[in-house]
Design a protein around this motif. Structure first.
Motif, PDB file in Angstrom:
ATOM      1  N   UNK A  83       4.658  -9.420  -2.649  1.00  0.00           N
ATOM      2  CA  UNK A  83       3.284  -9.269  -3.098  1.00  0.00           C
ATOM      3  C   UNK A  83       2.374  -9.282  -1.885  1.00  0.00           C
ATOM      4  N   UNK A  84       1.211  -8.731  -2.039  1.00  0.00           N
ATOM      5  CA  UNK A  84       0.256  -8.840  -0.947  1.00  0.00           C
ATOM      6  C   UNK A  84      -1.157  -8.716  -1.462  1.00  0.00           C
ATOM      7  N   UNK A  85      -2.089  -9.113  -0.618  1.00  0.00           N
ATOM      8  CA  UNK A  85      -3.488  -9.209  -0.997  1.00  0.00           C
ATOM      9  C   UNK A  85      -4.261  -8.583   0.154  1.00  0.00           C
ATOM     10  N   UNK A  86      -5.156  -7.663  -0.172  1.00  0.00           N
ATOM     11  CA  UNK A  86      -5.979  -7.083   0.885  1.00  0.00           C
ATOM     12  C   UNK A  86      -7.083  -8.076   1.214  1.00  0.00           C
ATOM     13  N   UNK A  87      -7.066  -8.613   2.410  1.00  0.00           N
ATOM     14  CA  UNK A  87      -8.054  -9.619   2.787  1.00  0.00           C
ATOM     15  C   UNK A  87      -9.323  -8.944   3.286  1.00  0.00           C
ATOM     16  N   UNK A 119       2.226   8.292   7.438  1.00  0.00           N
ATOM     17  CA  UNK A 119       3.568   8.043   6.906  1.00  0.00           C
ATOM     18  C   UNK A 119       3.660   8.462   5.436  1.00  0.00           C
ATOM     19  N   UNK A 120       2.636   8.071   4.654  1.00  0.00           N
ATOM     20  CA  UNK A 120       2.656   8.378   3.227  1.00  0.00           C
ATOM     21  C   UNK A 120       2.635   9.891   3.003  1.00  0.00           C
ATOM     22  N   UNK A 121       1.700  10.565   3.702  1.00  0.00           N
ATOM     23  CA  UNK A 121       1.602  12.021   3.551  1.00  0.00           C
ATOM     24  C   UNK A 121       2.911  12.702   3.958  1.00  0.00           C
ATOM     25  N   UNK A 177     -12.497   3.840   1.522  1.00  0.00           N
ATOM     26  CA  UNK A 177     -13.122   2.710   0.836  1.00  0.00           C
ATOM     27  C   UNK A 177     -12.036   1.756   0.335  1.00  0.00           C
ATOM     28  N   UNK A 178     -12.484   0.619  -0.203  1.00  0.00           N
ATOM     29  CA  UNK A 178     -11.530  -0.435  -0.538  1.00  0.00           C
ATOM     30  C   UNK A 178     -10.445   0.066  -1.491  1.00  0.00           C
ATOM     31  N   UNK A 179     -10.857   0.833  -2.502  1.00  0.00           N
ATOM     32  CA  UNK A 179      -9.828   1.221  -3.467  1.00  0.00           C
ATOM     33  C   UNK A 179      -8.868   2.224  -2.846  1.00  0.00           C
ATOM     34  N   UNK A 180      -9.370   3.030  -1.906  1.00  0.00           N
ATOM     35  CA  UNK A 180      -8.442   3.931  -1.215  1.00  0.00           C
ATOM     36  C   UNK A 180      -7.451   3.146  -0.358  1.00  0.00           C
ATOM     37  N   UNK A 181      -7.971   2.093   0.273  1.00  0.00           N
ATOM     38  CA  UNK A 181      -7.078   1.263   1.082  1.00  0.00           C
ATOM     39  C   UNK A 181      -6.009   0.622   0.207  1.00  0.00           C
ATOM     40  N   UNK A 182      -6.431   0.139  -0.948  1.00  0.00           N
ATOM     41  CA  UNK A 182      -5.465  -0.482  -1.856  1.00  0.00           C
ATOM     42  C   UNK A 182      -4.409   0.522  -2.303  1.00  0.00           C
ATOM     43  N   UNK A 183      -4.867   1.718  -2.574  1.00  0.00           N
ATOM     44  CA  UNK A 183      -3.942   2.794  -2.952  1.00  0.00           C
ATOM     45  C   UNK A 183      -2.920   3.027  -1.822  1.00  0.00           C
ATOM     46  N   UNK A 184      -3.480   3.027  -0.621  1.00  0.00           N
ATOM     47  CA  UNK A 184      -2.652   3.292   0.554  1.00  0.00           C
ATOM     48  C   UNK A 184      -1.586   2.206   0.743  1.00  0.00           C
ATOM     49  N   UNK A 197       1.031   2.867  -1.755  1.00  0.00           N
ATOM     50  CA  UNK A 197       1.833   4.043  -1.399  1.00  0.00           C
ATOM     51  C   UNK A 197       2.747   3.750  -0.213  1.00  0.00           C
ATOM     52  N   UNK A 198       2.211   3.021   0.752  1.00  0.00           N
ATOM     53  CA  UNK A 198       3.016   2.728   1.946  1.00  0.00           C
ATOM     54  C   UNK A 198       4.237   1.883   1.582  1.00  0.00           C
ATOM     55  N   UNK A 199       3.997   0.909   0.697  1.00  0.00           N
ATOM     56  CA  UNK A 199       5.106   0.026   0.313  1.00  0.00           C
ATOM     57  C   UNK A 199       6.214   0.812  -0.372  1.00  0.00           C
TER      58      UNK A 199
END
Ligand code: ADP
Ligand code: MG
Length: 609
Positions: free
Chosen positions: A420-424, A451-453, A567-574, A577-579
C-alpha cells in the motif's frame, strides 16, 4: 585383493588429465573440501565447528554414507576417489569432488582425525594422521556417518602458517564458505559453532527461500524476486534483488552450477546484462542463482579448487540467465512476512497480499491506496471476497491463480513495489513523496510516466492494438541528411507502429498522425529524438526488438517532456499505473523512477534501534 573397496586409486593416465594445484590454502579451503565431501556422501545434516579462526580446529561431522575400514584407509591416499574411474568420467561430473586429493592434502599438513561408520554397522573406524604420517588405525564406536577433525593446520609448514591472516580474517573466510555451502544445498541441515558458540543452526529440508530467510532474515527477502526459468534441459532458479536495492561490490552474487558454487566470465556478463538499463554501471545486484544442466555441458576440470567452470554452450547459458533475470524482475515480491513483522500503524491499511482492491480514501491530502496484487488471487475473486477490479492486469489472465505463498510462474504476476502507499505530497515542484508499508519513496514522475507509456505502447504494439490519432494540422519536419536517412529506411516500421510519416521531398517529412498515447508530443523534436535514440541503440549493439524499443523510448520521452504539470489525481493515477508495470524501478532509458528509503534506514540515521 578380495576385499571390495569403493574407493580406488586413479591411474596415472587419469591423474595427468586432472587440473592439478594446491587445494588447501587456508582453513576455509579445508572447510570447503570437507563440507563438499559430506554433501557428496548424501548427508542430510552437517555440523561444523571451528576454533581460533580455523588454525586450531576445523571439524565437520556428517550423517552421510560413512566408509568401511578399507575405504577409510584409502580415502587419505593421494588420487584415491570413489567418484570417477576413467578419463571419460571427467567429462560428466555429477559430484562436487572427483580428484581424490583433498583428504590426502589436508592430512599431510595437520593433525588429522577421521572417524567414520557405515549405516547398519556396529563398529566404525578411527584413523589418526600427523603431518601425513599414519599414527593409528583402530575400531571405534560412532554413529553412522563421518567426522573429520583438522587440528593445527600447517603446524609442520611454518612458512605457510605464517601466511595465514588474523583470526578475524580467517574466520570471515570460514563463515563465508559456510554460507556458500549452506546456500548451495538448502535441504541439508547445517550448523556452525565458532569457538564453542553456535552461530548458525539451519533447519534441514529447507527450500532455497527458507535458507535465505534463515541466513539473512525476513526483511532481506522482501527485496528479492524469485527466479524460475527453463530453457530446454537447462533450468535457472533462485532469487535476484530488485533494482531498488543494489551494492557497490559484487559480494552478494552467488551462482551454483549443478549444486557447485562457482563462477564463469559468461555468468558475470549475463548478470550484468540481465540488469542492463536497470542499474547504473557502478552498482551491482544481489543474486542467488542455481543453474542446472546436463553434467556433460559443464567442464569443472578447469581450476584446482574448482572455482571456475566452462560451459560447452556458453551462449545458451548466457541467454537463459539474462532471460531468467528479466522475467524475475517482472514478478511479485517474495512473501517476506512472518512473525516479527512491524505491526500496521494506527490508521494504516494492513499489509495483506489478499487485498486486491483499489481503494482511494476521499480525504486529501492523506489518501491511501491499496494496489492490485496478483500473487494470491484465485479466480476472479480475492480471498477476502472482494471482486477484482476488471482491469487488474492485461498480463494476468483471470482464473489462473499462482500457487499460494509463491510468486507465480512466467508472466503471471504484476510486480508492485509496495503493498500500500499514500501520496504525501510533492517537493521541488517535481518529486513526489510516497509513504509505503516499509518506508518512503521519492518518485520522479517524468521517469515514471515514461515507464508507464513505454510498457503500454509496447504491449499494444505487440498485440497489434496501437491506436493512431490524426493531428489537427499536419506538420512538416526538415531533418539533417543523416537523420533523414534513418527515418526513410524505417518508414514501413513507423507505419506499423502507428506513426503517420511520409516523405515530402529532399530531407523533409510530413507527420499527419501519431500513436494516440504519444499525441502530446511535438512531431519535429520527436523525429529528431527518435533518430538519436536509434543511433545510440545501434551503436550499443542492441539486439532483438531494439529498433521498435528505441523508437518507443524516444516517443515516451518526447511526449512526457511536452506535458505540463501533473495535478494530484494525475499523480495518483501514475502511482497506480507504475505499480502495475513490469519494471517499475527505472524509466525505459535506465534512470531510476523511485528512490526508496526504509524505516529501518531512518531509524539507524536517527540513532534509534
Ligand atoms: P574426492 O572428493 O575428490 O573424491 P577426497 O580426498 O575429498 O577426494 O575424498 C576421497 C574419498 O573419500 C571420496 O571419493 C569419498 O569416497 C571418501 N570420502 C571423503 N569424505 C567422505 C565423507 N564425509 N563421507 C563418506 N565418504 C567420504
Ligand atoms: Mg572431496
Amino acid at each position: 585383493m578380495g576385499v571390495q573397496t569403493h574407493i580406488r586409486v586413479l591411474s596415472p593416465h587419469v591423474i595427468n588429465k586432472i587440473a592439478a594445484g594446491e587445494v588447501v590454502e587456508r582453513p576455509a579451503s579445508a572447510l570447503k573440501e570437507l563440507m563438499e565431501n559430506a554433501l557428496d556422501a548424501g548427508a542430510s545434516q552437517i555440523d561444523v565447528e571451528v576454533a581460533a579462526g580455523g588454525r586450531k580446529l576445523v571439524s565437520v561431522r556428517d550423517n552421510g554414507s560413512g566408509m568401511d575400514r578399507d575405504d577409510a584407509i584409502l580415502s587419505i591416499e593421494r588420487h584415491a576417489t570413489s567418484k570417477i574411474k576413467d578419463v571419460d568420467d571427467i567429462e560428466r561430473i555429477a559430484t562436487l569432488g572427483f580428484r581424490g586429493e583433498a583428504l590426502a592434502a589436508i592430512a599431510s599438513v595437520s593433525r588429522f582425525r577421521l572417524l567414520t561408520c557405515r549405516a547398519g554397522e556396529t563398529t566404525g573406524t578411527e584413523i589418526l594422521i600427523t603431518g601425513g604420517k599414519m599414527a593409528d588405525v583402530r575400531d571405534a564406536g560412532c554413529p553412522a556417518g563421518t567426522a573429520i577433525d583438522v587440528r593445527d593446520l600447517f603446524f609442520n609448514i611454518p612458512a605457510r602458517r605464517k601466511f595465514l591472516r588474523s583470526q578475524e580474517t580467517e574466520l570471515a573466510h570460514l563463515r563465508e564458505m559456510f554460507i556458500v555451502q549452506a546456500l548451495s544445498h538448502p535441504a541439508a541441515g547445517m550448523s556452525l559453532k565458532v569457538d564453542g558458540r553456535e552461530t548458525y543452526r539451519l533447519a534441514a529440508g529447507a527450500t532455497a527461500e527458507d535458507r535465505l530467510r534463515d541466513l539473512f532474515g525476513a526483511d532481506y527477502l522482501k527485496n528479492l524476486r524469485p527466479v524460475d526459468f527453463r530453457a530446454g534441459a537447462m533450468a535457472v532458479r533462485g532469487h535476484v534483488s530488485v533494482p531498488l536495492v543494489s551494492r557497490s561490490d559484487r559480494n552478494e552474487q552467488y551462482v551454483f552450477v549443478n549444486g557447485r558454487a562457482t563462477s564463469a566470465p559468461v555468468l558475470s556478463y549475463a548478470i550484468r546484462e540481465g540488469y542492463h538499463a536497470l542499474l547504473p554501471g557502478n552498482r551491482h545486484p544481489s543474486v542467488f542463482l542455481f543453474l542446472d544442466l546436463d553434467p556433460d555441458g559443464v567442464d569443472v576440470n578447469v581450476h584446482p579448487a574448482k572455482k571456475e567452470v566452462r560451459f560447452r554452450h556458453p551462449i545458451d547459458v548466457r541467454d537463459a540467465v539474462i532471460q531468467a533475470i528479466r522475467q524475475a524482475l517482472g514478478s511479485s515480491p517474495v512473501q517476506g512476512g512472518g512473525p516479527g513483522e512491524r505491526p500496521a500503524a494506527e490508521g494504516a491499511l494492513p499489509r495483506s497480499a489478499a487485498s486486491v482492491q483499489l481503494r482511494i480514501e476521499d480525504l486529501p491530502p492523506t489518501r491511501t491506496f491499496m494496489y492490485p496484487r496478483m500473487a494470491t488471487g484465485a479466480g476472479d475473486t480475492a480471498p477476502g471476497g472482494h471482486p477484482l477490479p476488471p482491469s487488474v492486469s492485461p498480463a494476468a489472465p483471470q482464473g489462473q491463480p499462482s500457487p499460494e505463498g509463491e510468486a507465480g510462474p512466467a508472466g503471471l504476476p504484476v510486480s508492485s513495489p509496495w503493498v500500500w502507499c499514500r501520496v504525501v505530497g510533492q517537493i521541488g515542484g517535481l518529486y513526489v513523496i510516497l509513504e509505503t508499508e516499509d518506508g518512503y519513496v521519492l518518485m520522479d514522475p517524468h521517469a515514471a510516466h515514461e515507464r508507464v507509456l513505454f510498457e503500454r505502447f509496447m504491449a499494444d504494439f505487440a498485440d497489434g492494438r496501437v491506436q493512431t490519432q490524426g493531428l489537427l494540422i499536419p506538420e512538416t519536419v526538415d531533418l539533417m541528411p543523416k537523420d533523414a536517412n534513418r527515418i526513410r529506411k524505417n518508414l514501413e516500421l513507423f507505419k506499423k507502429m502507428g506513426f503517420g510519416i511520409s516523405e515530402f521531398g529532399g530531407d523533409s517529412f510530413v507527420v499527419d498522425s501519431l500513436p494516440s498515447c504519444f499525441s502530446a508530443a511535438q512531431p519535429g523534436p520527436l523525429l529528431i529524438d527518435i533518430t538519436h535514440s536509434m543511433e545510440e541503440a545501434g551503436a550499443r549493439g542492441a539486439t532483438g526488438r531494439w529498433r521498435e524499443e528505441s523508437i518507443a523510448q524516444a516517443a515516451c520521452k518526447a511526449s512526457v517532456k511536452a506535458r505540463d504539470k501533473l495535478n494530484l489525481s494525475e499523480i495518483e493515477r501514475l502511482v497506480v499505473d507504475l505499480a502495475r508495470t513490469e519494471m517499475p524501478y527505472t524509466c525505459p532509458h535506465g534512470r531510476p523512477t523511485l528512490i526508496f528509503t526504509s524505516f529501518g534506514d531512518l531509524n539507524k540515521k536517527f540513532g534509534r534501534e
